[in-house]
Design an enzyme around this catalytic site. Structure first.
Site, PDB file in Angstrom:
ATOM      1  N   PRO A  13      -0.069  -8.555  -5.304  1.00 18.95           N
ATOM      2  CA  PRO A  13      -1.402  -8.335  -6.302  1.00 18.95           C
ATOM      3  C   PRO A  13      -2.444  -7.215  -5.888  1.00 18.95           C
ATOM      4  CG  PRO A  13      -1.100 -10.658  -5.527  1.00 18.95           C
ATOM      5  CD  PRO A  13      -0.250  -9.957  -4.651  1.00 18.95           C
ATOM      6  N   ASN A  14      -2.471  -6.490  -7.528  1.00 21.77           N
ATOM      7  CA  ASN A  14      -3.479  -5.223  -7.037  1.00 21.77           C
ATOM      8  C   ASN A  14      -3.135  -3.916  -6.325  1.00 21.77           C
ATOM      9  OD1 ASN A  14      -5.487  -7.281  -8.593  1.00 21.77           O
ATOM     10  ND2 ASN A  14      -5.878  -8.112  -6.648  1.00 21.77           N
ATOM     11  N   ARG A  21      -8.459   1.969  -6.382  1.00 25.61           N
ATOM     12  CA  ARG A  21      -8.491   1.203  -6.132  1.00 25.61           C
ATOM     13  C   ARG A  21      -9.311   1.091  -4.680  1.00 25.61           C
ATOM     14  NH1 ARG A  21      -5.293  -3.993  -3.294  1.00 25.61           N
ATOM     15  NH2 ARG A  21      -7.092  -5.204  -3.368  1.00 25.61           N
ATOM     16  N   TYR A  26      -8.291   1.711   1.155  1.00 25.62           N
ATOM     17  CA  TYR A  26      -6.630   2.089   0.267  1.00 25.62           C
ATOM     18  C   TYR A  26      -5.931   3.667   0.622  1.00 25.62           C
ATOM     19  CZ  TYR A  26      -7.267  -3.056  -0.206  1.00 25.62           C
ATOM     20  OH  TYR A  26      -7.986  -3.808   0.196  1.00 25.62           O
ATOM     21  N   ASN A  77       3.806  -5.781   1.590  1.00 24.55           N
ATOM     22  CA  ASN A  77       2.364  -6.419   1.651  1.00 24.55           C
ATOM     23  C   ASN A  77       2.202  -6.795   0.619  1.00 24.55           C
ATOM     24  OD1 ASN A  77      -0.116  -5.941   1.352  1.00 24.55           O
ATOM     25  ND2 ASN A  77       0.062  -3.735   1.505  1.00 24.55           N
ATOM     26  N   ALA A  80      -3.647 -10.204  -1.007  1.00 24.77           N
ATOM     27  CA  ALA A  80      -4.880 -11.235  -0.567  1.00 24.77           C
ATOM     28  C   ALA A  80      -3.708 -12.508  -1.066  1.00 24.77           C
ATOM     29  CB  ALA A  80      -5.508 -11.334  -1.717  1.00 24.77           C
ATOM     30  N   GLU A 101       5.713  -7.402   7.975  1.00 22.56           N
ATOM     31  CA  GLU A 101       4.331  -7.914   7.361  1.00 22.56           C
ATOM     32  C   GLU A 101       3.658  -6.594   7.173  1.00 22.56           C
ATOM     33  OE1 GLU A 101       1.689 -10.359   8.860  1.00 22.56           O
ATOM     34  OE2 GLU A 101       0.349 -10.726   7.387  1.00 22.56           O
ATOM     35  N   HIS A 103       0.219  -3.716   5.959  1.00 24.21           N
ATOM     36  CA  HIS A 103      -0.750  -3.890   5.293  1.00 24.21           C
ATOM     37  C   HIS A 103      -1.536  -2.531   5.914  1.00 24.21           C
ATOM     38  CE1 HIS A 103      -1.079  -7.901   5.580  1.00 24.21           C
ATOM     39  NE2 HIS A 103      -1.090  -7.899   6.148  1.00 24.21           N
ATOM     40  N   ARG A 110     -11.958  -6.482   9.057  1.00 23.51           N
ATOM     41  CA  ARG A 110     -12.528  -6.858   7.719  1.00 23.51           C
ATOM     42  C   ARG A 110     -13.132  -8.318   7.526  1.00 23.51           C
ATOM     43  NH1 ARG A 110      -8.768  -4.364   3.392  1.00 23.51           N
ATOM     44  NH2 ARG A 110     -10.452  -5.328   1.760  1.00 23.51           N
TER      45      ARG A 110
HETATM   46  C1  DQA Z   1      -4.293  -5.202   2.386  1.00 25.74           C
HETATM   47  C2  DQA Z   1      -4.910  -6.189   2.688  1.00 25.74           C
HETATM   48  C3  DQA Z   1      -5.714  -7.921   2.356  1.00 25.74           C
HETATM   49  O1  DQA Z   1      -6.237  -8.601   2.380  1.00 25.74           O
HETATM   50  C4  DQA Z   1      -5.813  -7.235   0.339  1.00 25.74           C
HETATM   51  O2  DQA Z   1      -6.284  -8.294  -0.389  1.00 25.74           O
HETATM   52  C5  DQA Z   1      -4.425  -6.629  -0.138  1.00 25.74           C
HETATM   53  C6  DQA Z   1      -4.179  -4.937   0.883  1.00 25.74           C
HETATM   54  C7  DQA Z   1      -3.389  -4.045   2.653  1.00 25.74           C
HETATM   55  O3  DQA Z   1      -2.662  -3.668   2.980  1.00 25.74           O
HETATM   56  O4  DQA Z   1      -4.896  -3.308   3.439  1.00 25.74           O
HETATM   57  O5  DQA Z   1      -4.910  -6.612  -1.511  1.00 25.74           O
HETATM   58  O6  DQA Z   1      -2.755  -6.104   2.000  1.00 25.74           O
END
Ligand code: DQA
Length: 152
Positions: A13-14, A21, A26, A77, A80, A101, A103, A110
């Site tokens: 998501p997102n 964003r 990011y 990735n 959240a 994994e 990020h 954070r």
């Molecule tokens: C994320 C880190 C997560 O905590 C966050 O919710 C994201 C992006 C990252 O790529 O840093 O949406 O996965």
């Protein structure tokens, strides 16, 4: 799985909003930019890369199921969902290939709610905090893990 190994890049998501964003967290590159770089890294290492993004947990679970017997590795990735999706944890646990994994940011540096990953226990490892190079590092990690040398 004849032919070149397939790597599935999963974006949660997102992540479709990357570039717009919270760019201070990011970066300014779009998801398409990251995917393109990951794809060209995969191809230069003799692998194919497919990308799937969804804001829906159910769709991500379905995509992991479909990857069983199809993909040699998953780079995940999950945004959240990383921090609370036990259904994605279980789906990844049922996947028979390599899981890495990723990020963009470093969740450990954070807010507290980002310190727990339910993906980490079912991944070989985590690449976090390297921003734009994170996906390329993840592709290289998958290639190393799939190579006969890494398995010995
Ligand atoms: C994320 C880190 C997560 O905590 C966050 O919710 C994201 C992006 C990252 O790529 O840093 O949406 O996965």
């Amino acid at each position: 799985m004849p032919g070149k190994p397939l790597v599935l890049l999963l974006s949660g998501p997102n992540l479709d909003l990357l570039g717009e964003r919270e760019p201070e967290v990011y970066g300014r590159e779009s998801l398409a930019d990251h995917v393109e770089r990951a794809r060209s890294a995969a191809e230069s290492l003799g692998m194919l890369l497919e990308h799937f993004q969804s804001n829906s947990e159910a769709e991500l679970v379905e995509r992991v199921h479909a990857a069983r017997g199809e993909a040699a590795g998953i780079i995940a990735n999950l945004g959240a969902l990383t921090h609370y999706s036990w259904s994605l944890h279980d789906a990844l646990a049922a996947f028979d290939g390599v899981v890495v994994e990723v990020h963009l940011s470093n969740p450990q540096a954070r807010e507290d709610f980002r310190h727990k990953s339910v993906v980490a226990p079912v991944a070989v490892g985590t690449i976090a905090g390297f921003g734009t190079v994170g996906y390329v590092l993840a592709v290289r990690a998958v290639a190393c893990l799939l190579s006969p040398v890494a398995r010995t």
